[in-house]
Design a protein around this motif. Structure first.
Motif, PDB file in Angstrom:
ATOM      1  N   TYR A  89      -2.926-143.779  42.053  1.00 32.56           N
ATOM      2  CA  TYR A  89      -2.307-143.229  40.845  1.00 32.56           C
ATOM      3  C   TYR A  89      -1.709-144.376  40.030  1.00 32.56           C
ATOM      4  N   LEU A  90      -2.158-144.488  38.794  1.00 32.43           N
ATOM      5  CA  LEU A  90      -1.604-145.478  37.875  1.00 32.43           C
ATOM      6  C   LEU A  90      -0.565-144.788  37.004  1.00 32.43           C
ATOM      7  N   GLU A  91       0.686-145.203  37.147  1.00 29.02           N
ATOM      8  CA  GLU A  91       1.779-144.583  36.386  1.00 29.02           C
ATOM      9  C   GLU A  91       2.064-145.434  35.148  1.00 29.02           C
ATOM     10  N   MET A  92       1.947-144.811  33.979  1.00 32.89           N
ATOM     11  CA  MET A  92       2.054-145.539  32.723  1.00 32.89           C
ATOM     12  C   MET A  92       3.505-145.916  32.411  1.00 32.89           C
ATOM     13  N   ALA A  93       3.682-147.156  31.998  1.00 32.19           N
ATOM     14  CA  ALA A  93       4.982-147.629  31.518  1.00 32.19           C
ATOM     15  C   ALA A  93       4.722-148.451  30.263  1.00 32.19           C
ATOM     16  N   PHE A  94       5.507-148.215  29.203  1.00 35.35           N
ATOM     17  CA  PHE A  94       5.290-148.912  27.941  1.00 35.35           C
ATOM     18  C   PHE A  94       6.066-150.226  27.896  1.00 35.35           C
ATOM     19  N   LYS A  95       5.388-151.265  27.447  1.00 36.91           N
ATOM     20  CA  LYS A  95       6.073-152.524  27.178  1.00 36.91           C
ATOM     21  C   LYS A  95       6.967-152.352  25.947  1.00 36.91           C
ATOM     22  N   PRO A  96       8.071-153.088  25.878  1.00 41.71           N
ATOM     23  CA  PRO A  96       8.920-153.004  24.669  1.00 41.71           C
ATOM     24  C   PRO A  96       8.118-153.365  23.425  1.00 41.71           C
ATOM     25  N   HIS A  97       8.361-152.621  22.346  1.00 41.83           N
ATOM     26  CA  HIS A  97       7.653-152.863  21.089  1.00 41.83           C
ATOM     27  C   HIS A  97       8.603-153.467  20.053  1.00 41.83           C
ATOM     28  N   ARG A  98       8.027-154.245  19.175  1.00 40.52           N
ATOM     29  CA  ARG A  98       8.841-154.918  18.148  1.00 40.52           C
ATOM     30  C   ARG A  98       9.520-153.925  17.215  1.00 40.52           C
ATOM     31  N   TYR A  99       8.831-152.812  16.890  1.00 44.63           N
ATOM     32  CA  TYR A  99       9.364-151.861  15.917  1.00 44.63           C
ATOM     33  C   TYR A  99       9.696-150.502  16.517  1.00 44.63           C
ATOM     34  N   PHE A 100       8.861-150.021  17.406  1.00 41.29           N
ATOM     35  CA  PHE A 100       8.885-148.608  17.775  1.00 41.29           C
ATOM     36  C   PHE A 100       9.520-148.366  19.145  1.00 41.29           C
ATOM     37  N   THR A 101      10.116-147.195  19.271  1.00 39.43           N
ATOM     38  CA  THR A 101      10.629-146.710  20.548  1.00 39.43           C
ATOM     39  C   THR A 101       9.946-145.374  20.830  1.00 39.43           C
ATOM     40  N   PRO A 102       9.229-145.244  21.967  1.00 42.46           N
ATOM     41  CA  PRO A 102       8.544-143.978  22.253  1.00 42.46           C
ATOM     42  C   PRO A 102       9.510-142.915  22.748  1.00 42.46           C
ATOM     43  N   GLU A 103       9.218-141.689  22.379  1.00 43.42           N
ATOM     44  CA  GLU A 103       9.975-140.528  22.857  1.00 43.42           C
ATOM     45  C   GLU A 103       8.977-139.386  23.017  1.00 43.42           C
ATOM     46  N   GLY A 104       8.391-139.297  24.232  1.00 42.08           N
ATOM     47  CA  GLY A 104       7.280-138.372  24.409  1.00 42.08           C
ATOM     48  C   GLY A 104       6.094-138.873  23.601  1.00 42.08           C
ATOM     49  N   ARG A 105       5.512-137.990  22.800  1.00 41.38           N
ATOM     50  CA  ARG A 105       4.415-138.412  21.917  1.00 41.38           C
ATOM     51  C   ARG A 105       4.932-138.911  20.571  1.00 41.38           C
ATOM     52  N   ASP A 106       6.201-138.691  20.267  1.00 41.47           N
ATOM     53  CA  ASP A 106       6.782-139.210  19.038  1.00 41.47           C
ATOM     54  C   ASP A 106       7.130-140.684  19.212  1.00 41.47           C
ATOM     55  N   ILE A 107       7.159-141.394  18.092  1.00 41.20           N
ATOM     56  CA  ILE A 107       7.655-142.774  18.098  1.00 41.20           C
ATOM     57  C   ILE A 107       8.763-142.874  17.061  1.00 41.20           C
ATOM     58  N   LEU A 108       9.801-143.623  17.384  1.00 42.75           N
ATOM     59  CA  LEU A 108      10.971-143.758  16.521  1.00 42.75           C
ATOM     60  C   LEU A 108      10.978-145.142  15.889  1.00 42.75           C
ATOM     61  N   LEU A 109      11.306-145.182  14.594  1.00 39.94           N
ATOM     62  CA  LEU A 109      11.378-146.434  13.844  1.00 39.94           C
ATOM     63  C   LEU A 109      12.672-146.468  13.054  1.00 39.94           C
ATOM     64  N   THR A 110      13.443-147.537  13.209  1.00 41.26           N
ATOM     65  CA  THR A 110      14.621-147.747  12.359  1.00 41.26           C
ATOM     66  C   THR A 110      14.197-148.577  11.164  1.00 41.26           C
ATOM     67  N   LEU A 111      14.397-148.019   9.959  1.00 43.50           N
ATOM     68  CA  LEU A 111      13.908-148.655   8.724  1.00 43.50           C
ATOM     69  C   LEU A 111      15.073-149.183   7.898  1.00 43.50           C
ATOM     70  N   PRO A 112      15.181-150.507   7.724  1.00 43.65           N
ATOM     71  CA  PRO A 112      16.232-151.054   6.867  1.00 43.65           C
ATOM     72  C   PRO A 112      15.909-150.789   5.391  1.00 43.65           C
ATOM     73  N   VAL A 113      16.899-150.320   4.630  1.00 45.45           N
ATOM     74  CA  VAL A 113      16.725-150.093   3.190  1.00 45.45           C
ATOM     75  C   VAL A 113      17.932-150.657   2.465  1.00 45.45           C
ATOM     76  N   THR A 114      17.736-150.984   1.191  1.00 44.73           N
ATOM     77  CA  THR A 114      18.829-151.498   0.372  1.00 44.73           C
ATOM     78  C   THR A 114      19.679-150.348  -0.159  1.00 44.73           C
ATOM     79  N   PRO A 115      20.914-150.629  -0.578  1.00 47.74           N
ATOM     80  CA  PRO A 115      21.748-149.564  -1.135  1.00 47.74           C
ATOM     81  C   PRO A 115      21.115-148.894  -2.351  1.00 47.74           C
ATOM     82  N   TRP A 116      20.413-149.677  -3.208  1.00 49.73           N
ATOM     83  CA  TRP A 116      19.828-149.067  -4.409  1.00 49.73           C
ATOM     84  C   TRP A 116      18.595-148.237  -4.072  1.00 49.73           C
ATOM     85  N   GLU A 117      17.835-148.643  -3.027  1.00 48.80           N
ATOM     86  CA  GLU A 117      16.713-147.802  -2.593  1.00 48.80           C
ATOM     87  C   GLU A 117      17.204-146.459  -2.068  1.00 48.80           C
ATOM     88  N   ALA A 118      18.321-146.503  -1.324  1.00 53.29           N
ATOM     89  CA  ALA A 118      18.872-145.258  -0.792  1.00 53.29           C
ATOM     90  C   ALA A 118      19.493-144.409  -1.890  1.00 53.29           C
TER      91      ALA A 118
END
Length: 310
Positions: free
Chosen positions: A201-230
């Protein structure tokens, strides 16, 4: 001899389901395997865990063990029930492991022939093995083929643990998630006396990613924005596992707001999404001009985010 509480050894209750027993065994086996464990008593614990699993995973053995009653405590003196010595070995064939891997307590219940010198039981299925496979999110998203060289322990003819290397070409299907297992039939430890090999049995483990954090099948991304963009709203490019896409930032957005890119997570039925969380980044006031700009903002945009504290 001392009574062994197999439920306590695996850390499960007496009412544990077969799946709970399997999960508990795999977790402990990974922790105490002599080839990888740093625990000082790893080899002894590994044998004890294997013995407990051998009994509790098999409905017939478990029923025989449970029939001893619940009045026993681990370490108490134990006398085998009448007739235990007369049990026929083939009623309780052990699936993998050498005879010497099992305790006197086990032998007293299921027959001493398991520990007799030179005993040769019937066909025994090889033990299953579980190996953690570290993959990238991109490999999960697209699918991949990996060549693996695994060092798998097995018990030699003399009862000693030896290590053999095995090279496999493994196909990783698109959409596997953290903790998911891929079953490779017959690629575990070999059987004994002509018995079938166990499974790997090969049990899957994800390597750390530069941008994304997995959560089930979803992936999470923290996006930096400027005050004027927001504040004013904007359309900006954001990374996804399938390439860059444009995301519309609604006017008046605050830090922590979450936006959803439907179907941009890991493949599946249904596929996961990419969850984008906004993080407003304030430009530094490192020059006179920047400080003057912030001063004008303070004068022209009177705003108190702590007004509710009054």
């Amino acid at each position: 001899m001392q009574y062994k509480d197999y439920y306590k050894i695996l850390g499960v209750t007496r009412t544990a389901s077969p799946d709970e027993i399997k999960r508990a065994y795999r977790k402990l086996a990974r922790r105490y395997h002599p080839d990888v464990s740093q625990e000082p008593n790893a080899e002894a614990r590994f044998k004890e865990i294997n013995e407990a699993n051998e009994v509790l995973k098999d409905p017939q053995k478990r029923a025989t063990y449970d029939a001893l009653g619940t009045g026993w405590r681990a370490g108490e003196d134990f006398r085998p029930p009448p007739g235990a010595e007369r049990r026929r070995d083939y009623d309780f064939n052990v699936g993998g492991g050498a005879a010497g891997d099992y305790s006197d307590f086990f032998a007293s219940i299921f027959g001493r022939a398991f520990r007799s010198e030179g005993h040769s039981p019937g066909r025994q299925r090889g033990q299953d093995q579980t190996v953690t496979l570290n993959i990238t999110l991109e490999e999960s998203h697209q699918g991949a083929t990996r060549q693996l060289t695994l060092d798998l322990p097995e018990t030699g003819p003399d009862g000693q643990t030896v290590t053999r290397s095995k090279t496999l070409n493994v196909r990783i299907p698109a959409g596997v998630i953290q903790g998911q297992q891929i079953r490779l039939a017959g690629q575990g430890l070999p059987g004994r006396n002509g018995g079938a090999a166990g499974n790997l049995y090969l049990e899957m483990a994800f390597k750390p990613h530069r941008y994304f954090t997995p959560e089930g099948r979803d992936i999470l991304l923290t996006l930096p924005v400027t005050p004027w963009e927001a504040a004013l709203g904007a359309t900006i490019p954001v990374p996804t596992l399938g390439g860059s896409v444009k995301l519309k930032i609604p006017p008046g957005s605050q830090s922590g707001r979450k936006l959803r890119l439907k179907g941009r997570g890991l493949p599946g039925t249904p596929p996961g999404d990419e969850i984008v969380q906004l993080d407003i980044v304030i430009p530094p006031a490192e020059t006179d001009a920047a400080r003057a700009f912030y001063q004008r903002m303070a004068e022209q945009l009177p705003f108190n985010p702590r007004v509710q504290w009054k």
